[in-house]
Design an enzyme around this catalytic site. Structure first.
Site, PDB file in Angstrom:
ATOM      1  N   GLY A   1      -6.019   0.425 -14.132  1.00  0.00           N
ATOM      2  CA  GLY A   1      -6.988   0.209 -15.198  1.00  0.00           C
ATOM      3  C   GLY A   1      -6.868  -1.194 -15.727  1.00  0.00           C
TER       4      GLY A   1
ATOM      5  N   ARG B   1       0.870  -1.177   0.000  1.00  0.00           N
ATOM      6  CA  ARG B   1       0.000   0.000   0.000  1.00  0.00           C
ATOM      7  C   ARG B   1       0.898   1.215   0.000  1.00  0.00           C
ATOM      8  NH1 ARG B   1      -3.741   2.938  -1.487  1.00  0.00           N
ATOM      9  NH2 ARG B   1      -5.483   3.561  -0.141  1.00  0.00           N
ATOM     10  N   GLY B   2       0.884   1.967  -1.099  1.00  0.00           N
ATOM     11  CA  GLY B   2       1.860   3.024  -1.304  1.00  0.00           C
ATOM     12  C   GLY B   2       1.920   4.066  -0.216  1.00  0.00           C
ATOM     13  N   GLU B   3       0.762   4.515   0.265  1.00  0.00           N
ATOM     14  CA  GLU B   3       0.752   5.609   1.236  1.00  0.00           C
ATOM     15  C   GLU B   3       1.381   5.195   2.566  1.00  0.00           C
ATOM     16  OE1 GLU B   3      -3.582   5.444   3.335  1.00  0.00           O
ATOM     17  OE2 GLU B   3      -3.581   6.007   1.221  1.00  0.00           O
ATOM     18  N   ASP B   4       1.490   3.879   2.836  1.00  0.00           N
ATOM     19  CA  ASP B   4       2.070   3.411   4.095  1.00  0.00           C
ATOM     20  C   ASP B   4       3.580   3.207   4.024  1.00  0.00           C
ATOM     21  OD1 ASP B   4      -0.432   3.387   5.180  1.00  0.00           O
ATOM     22  OD2 ASP B   4      -0.747   1.234   4.957  1.00  0.00           O
TER      23      ASP B   4
ATOM     24  N   GLU C   1      -4.677  -8.051  -6.044  1.00  0.00           N
ATOM     25  CA  GLU C   1      -3.330  -8.608  -6.212  1.00  0.00           C
ATOM     26  C   GLU C   1      -3.134  -9.807  -5.300  1.00  0.00           C
ATOM     27  OE1 GLU C   1      -0.427  -4.825  -7.415  1.00  0.00           O
ATOM     28  OE2 GLU C   1      -0.360  -5.685  -5.396  1.00  0.00           O
TER      29      GLU C   1
ATOM     30  N   ARG D   1       5.766   3.592   0.725  1.00  0.00           N
ATOM     31  CA  ARG D   1       6.535   3.931  -0.477  1.00  0.00           C
ATOM     32  C   ARG D   1       7.786   4.757  -0.196  1.00  0.00           C
ATOM     33  NH1 ARG D   1       2.749   6.165  -3.351  1.00  0.00           N
ATOM     34  NH2 ARG D   1       2.318   4.403  -4.729  1.00  0.00           N
TER      35      ARG D   1
END
Length: 536
Positions: free
Chosen positions: A56, A24-27, A90, A29
């Site tokens: 997409g 999860r990118g916001e956690d 995913e 990255r």
């Protein structure tokens, strides 16, 4: 934390990536993930992550392909992981791959969250699923997400408390877990993904690597005629084993080794081995810091298609001295004397492909299968006989004949008798061009005037009577793999494709100079005598 990773020694190499990272990118990255990625890159662990992708349908197709072509999955389960439908989808696909393939390994990182919260979907995970269920989301999808999270939470993984634990130690443990098991990454040799055939040449060289002595730098030479498969085997060994070394480098004569300056070659080689940009002006006076770093790393080096003796005479002793014990250096060459000039003692001559291996290789290129299509058996046999165990010829002809009708195969094979394939001939021409004038004449005489196998003493006697230095000339042709001898060393042999190339060279010279120097075909001979075309 020590993880138990399933052994994959019997697993075929079927993976493009070592690790697929789900996060999860916001956690994660900006901090943990960037440091982890840098550690993977330093240890040559290839990764796939969807960082920065616009979500997409086309991207999802790409992700599914990446997931199915990965061996390890690192799932960073953070506080907000379950809030992302993308991450959950995913994870569902990842767990499907694990359930279908026992060799796939999923490693969860419990980043600032307890496994029980994930397993029971409490706390932030409960909040996330409340939102999912309150939306228009299909209940079946939600249940798949819940199941996948529960399965992931039950796996052995790495707990991490960002306020208490050391991030550097966690990353080090993750790298240590993955590093020994990354050797099965797939090497894509071409766009059609033709499988590599592990023939007796490859298995012998692989056994040499397995028997290597860790207390010394092991130097192995691979030698043989052009097109015999030296580079392919070296590439395969490099791809399979280099990843368990602290450094690796593959240099080719068509690129890096083409430089005449040894210092330039060393710049490229050492920069890759040490992962830093170096500017070496003299390898005899290397900075002590560079030497110290080299001696701390076990490395895997391939020098492919070496043609210049100075590269070997100067570079190989340098590598023996400066590399750490247990390092591997592989050199491929068409000229055996190039290898021996540098003191390479373990030299393996690449033998022709067996009939069975030739049959399989040609079938993959011509039919995308391990056997010919119905009605092509006799035609396949003719191609195999023409190629005579040379992989390059099988690949080129198989690709050319792919999709053609049986009558077109027959026509192409008849044409080959008169007009050999140009691509194959160009590869063989390189070896011929490397000969001196007398060696060229000796080779042309052997190809034109003697049979496929002729008595060595007789050939030497005849050539010496023509004022050639036949003994050393034949020795040099043997070293360059342009001719060979029987096991008892009494008879000289020449490969059919090399013979055809020599015939073509004679005809080229005749067109250029206005007179043919050698005649071996009875029809040509009759034509010359009957029409009084004999030249001086």
């Amino acid at each position: 934390m020590a993880l138990s990773v399933a052994s994959s020694s019997s697993e075929p190499a079927t993976h493009r990536y070592h690790v697929f990272i789900s996060f999860r990118g916001e956690d994660t990255r900006k901090g943990f993930l960037s440091h982890l990625q840098a550690a993977f890159q330093e240890n040559q662990i290839t990764t796939f992550r969807d960082d920065g992708m616009e979500k997409g349908a086309p991207i999802w197709d790409e992700l599914v392909e990446a997931i199915t072509n990965s061996k390890f999955f690192l799932v960073i389960l953070s506080k907000n992981y379950a809030s992302s439908r993308w991450c959950l989808n995913e994870l569902v696909k990842i767990m499907e791959c694990k359930n279908k393939n026992e060799h796939v390994t999923v490693i969860p990182v419990f980043y600032g969250i307890q496994p029980t919260h994930i397993r029971n979907q409490t706390g932030t995970y409960h909040t996330a699923f409340t939102k999912h269920e309150g939306s228009s989301e299909d209940p079946c999808h939600v249940q798949q997400w819940r199941t996948a999270l529960t399965q992931a939470a039950d796996l052995s993984g790495f707990p991490f408390n960002e306020h208490r634990d050391d991030e550097a130690n966690l990353i080090s443990e993750i790298v240590k877990t993955i590093l020994p098991h990354r050797v099965n990454i797939k090497y894509y040799m071409d766009g059609r993904n033709i499988p590599f055939i592990c023939n007796r040449n490859y298995t012998h060289l692989e056994s040499l690597l397995m028997r290597r002595k860790l207390e010394e730098v092991v130097v192995i030479g691979i030698w043989g005629m052009g097109g015999i498969g030296k580079s392919t085997i070296a590439e395969r060994l490099f791809n399979k084993y280099s990843c368990v070394y602290e450094g690796s480098c593959f240099l080719s004569s068509s690129r890096e080794l083409a430089s005449p300056c040894l210092n330039n070659i060393c710049n490229i080689l050492l920069s890759q081995l040490l992962n830093q940009d170096l500017h070496i002006t003299n390898i005899e006076v290397l900075d002590s810091g560079i030497v110290r770093k080299l001696r701390q790393r076990r490395v895997f080096v391939v020098l492919d298609d070496v043609v210049d003796s100075p590269i070997v005479t100067d570079l190989v002793p340098f590598l023996r001295t400066c590399l750490r014990s247990g390092s591997i250096v592989i050199l491929t060459a068409r000229d055996r004397s190039v290898l021996t000039s540098g003191g390479v003692q373990q030299i393996h001559e690449i033998e022709r492909m067996s009939y069975g291996d030739s049959h399989e290789l040609l079938s993959h290129y011509a039919f995308s299968d391990s056997h010919p299509k119905q009605g092509y058996d006799e035609l396949t046999e003719r191609v195999i006989n023409y190629a005579s165990g040379i992989p390059l010829a099988l690949k080129i002809l198989g690709s050319f004949l792919r999709g053609k009708s049986a009558s077109e195969w027959d026509s192409a094979l008849k044409k080959l008798r008169k007009c050999p394939n140009k691509t194959i001939q160009q590869v063989l021409r390189l070896s011929y061009d490397g000969l001196d004038d007398e060696e060229k004449k000796i080779l042309l005489d052997i190809a034109c005037f003697f049979g496929d196998s002729c008595k060595r003493d007789s050939v030497i006697e005849i050539l010496n009577s023509c004022e050639f230095s036949a003994n050393i000339g034949i020795k040099n042709l043997l070293d360059k793999a342009l001719i060979s001898t029987t096991s008892d060393n009494n008879y000289i042999k020449i490969h059919g494709l090399i013979r055809k190339k020599c015939w073509e060279i004679v005809h080229e010279e005749a067109r250029r100079n206005g007179g043919q120097t050698r005649i071996w075909d009875t029809e040509e001979l009759c034509n010359v005598l009957e029409n009084k075309k004999v030249s001086d």
